[in-house]
Design a protein around this motif. Structure first.
Motif, PDB file in Angstrom:
ATOM      1  N   TYR A   1       0.879  -1.163   0.000  1.00  0.00           N
ATOM      2  CA  TYR A   1       0.000   0.000   0.000  1.00  0.00           C
ATOM      3  C   TYR A   1       0.920   1.217   0.000  1.00  0.00           C
ATOM      4  CZ  TYR A   1       1.199  -0.975   4.865  1.00  0.00           C
ATOM      5  OH  TYR A   1       1.893  -1.292   6.008  1.00  0.00           O
TER       6      TYR A   1
ATOM      7  N   LYS B   1      -1.436   6.219   5.678  1.00  0.00           N
ATOM      8  CA  LYS B   1      -1.830   5.423   4.507  1.00  0.00           C
ATOM      9  C   LYS B   1      -2.757   6.317   3.676  1.00  0.00           C
ATOM     10  CE  LYS B   1      -2.520   0.939   5.242  1.00  0.00           C
ATOM     11  NZ  LYS B   1      -3.035  -0.345   5.803  1.00  0.00           N
TER      12      LYS B   1
ATOM     13  N   THR C   1      -3.605   7.065   0.599  1.00  0.00           N
ATOM     14  CA  THR C   1      -4.573   6.716  -0.443  1.00  0.00           C
ATOM     15  C   THR C   1      -5.796   6.019   0.147  1.00  0.00           C
ATOM     16  OG1 THR C   1      -3.495   4.591  -0.891  1.00  0.00           O
ATOM     17  CG2 THR C   1      -2.777   6.497  -2.195  1.00  0.00           C
ATOM     18  N   GLU C   2      -5.643   5.469   1.352  1.00  0.00           N
ATOM     19  CA  GLU C   2      -6.756   4.802   2.030  1.00  0.00           C
ATOM     20  C   GLU C   2      -7.400   5.699   3.083  1.00  0.00           C
ATOM     21  OE1 GLU C   2      -5.694   0.898   3.455  1.00  0.00           O
ATOM     22  OE2 GLU C   2      -4.281   0.590   1.806  1.00  0.00           O
TER      23      GLU C   2
ATOM     24  N   LYS D   1      -6.379   6.684   6.065  1.00  0.00           N
ATOM     25  CA  LYS D   1      -6.326   6.198   7.439  1.00  0.00           C
ATOM     26  C   LYS D   1      -4.876   6.013   7.853  1.00  0.00           C
ATOM     27  CE  LYS D   1      -6.925   1.326   6.095  1.00  0.00           C
ATOM     28  NZ  LYS D   1      -7.796   0.125   6.256  1.00  0.00           N
TER      29      LYS D   1
END
Length: 321
Positions: free
Chosen positions: A252, A272, A274-275, A277
């Motif tokens: 990731y 993180k 792109t997620e 979180k």
């Protein structure tokens, strides 16, 4: 489900409760008595300033002041406060630096005795002398405890430098890590290159590990995509740092690392992004890493920040805000 944890077993619930009590006790033992953790971070684009969260175990974090800002940015043309880095200085004050803009040639700086009341903000033009410098991202501070010197370091793209890793992707940014030193945050040494890992790199953070130093940084390579965290070691704060390791994060995209050692365990938190979180990895030797992203809980929307240790008295003041 194995019989040991079967809901039909009369021994199951006491054993489960005992397990979680024991786990919680171990987590609490990681911090010295009377100490707590604070996480400094930003949200959105950094336009509303500094946010803080707290934790007693390093895994579960709760926002302070109902997740409203503790300090609003006032310096530089864009007036942003991204990537805040806070450390406790030799003088007992908290020193903070941050990214003021996506494309400025300096960084922000302020101090506080309690993380609530802050000094006037300053703009430090660390790359003003370099006509081809495009930016100054994610500044950090590490104190050399022996000399009392502060190392301030950040990522900058200088157009034309390091053509061997130049790409047209990601707006053709091609960063390396630069630094200045200071003892008083009033006068600064010349800007110099801190680390050339052989790839586009940002978001470096440095921690002392016994007699050596460990740098954790992001491999920002876009083609082929890396976007992961790696570590490098040196016997001296100013380097030279050795070859960067294999990735310590998973498949990731990760950035903005910050690290702390709790007992014998190192925890590295990261964005993180792109997620949308937060994640974390842990290690006891800085070589073998376990992903514990599913075990950490951060305030929604938290972005790149730093973790610091504070006293319970200092936390009590923050809890009153």
């Amino acid at each position: 489900m194995p019989p040991f944890f079967s809901s039909k077993s009369p021994k199951a619930f006491p054993l489960i409760i005992s397990f979680f009590i024991s786990f919680g006790a171990l987590a609490q033992q990681a911090l010295p008595k009377g100490q707590a953790l604070v996480f400094a971070y930003f949200k959105g684009n950094g336009q509303d300033g500094l946010h803080l969260a707290h934790s007693q175990d390093g895994y579960t974090w709760s926002a302070l002041k109902k997740d409203s800002t503790f300090l609003r940015p006032t310096v530089a043309k864009d007036k942003l406060m991204r990537d805040p880095c806070v450390i406790r200085g030799k003088d007992g004050l908290f020193h903070m630096v941050w990214t003021v803009s996506w494309n400025d040639k300096g960084i922000g700086y302020a101090t506080s005795k309690d993380l609530v009341n802050w000094s006037a903000q300053q703009f430090i033009p660390v790359m003003q002398h370099e006509p081809e410098a495009r930016n100054c991202w994610a500044p950090e501070i590490t104190l050399d405890e022996k000399t009392g010197t502060y190392l301030i370091y950040w990522a900058t793209t200088i157009t034309g430098k390091f053509p061997e890793t130049q790409s047209t992707a990601d707006k053709a940014y091609n960063h390396r890590i630069y630094y200045v030193t200071t003892k008083d945050f009033k006068t600064f040494g010349d800007t110099k290159l801190l680390y050339e890992p052989g790839f586009n790199s940002i978001d470096a953070t440095i921690q002392r590990d016994g007699k050596r130093y460990v740098m954790i940084l992001k491999d920002e390579t876009r083609e082929p995509a890396q976007k992961n965290l790696k570590v490098a070691f040196s016997n001296n704060l100013l380097g030279p740092y050795g070859k960067a390791s294999a990735p310590i994060t998973g498949k990731y995209w990760a950035e903005g690392p910050t690290a702390i050692q709790l007992s014998k365990e190192w925890l590295v938190y990261f964005d993180k992004y792109t997620e949308r979180k937060y994640g974390a990895v842990r290690s006891t030797d800085l070589k073998t890493w376990t992903d514990v992203s599913d075990q950490v809980r951060f305030p929604a929307g938290a972005r790149h920040g730093t973790v610091i240790q504070v006293s319970q008295k200092e936390l009590d003041l923050l809890l009153k805000q």
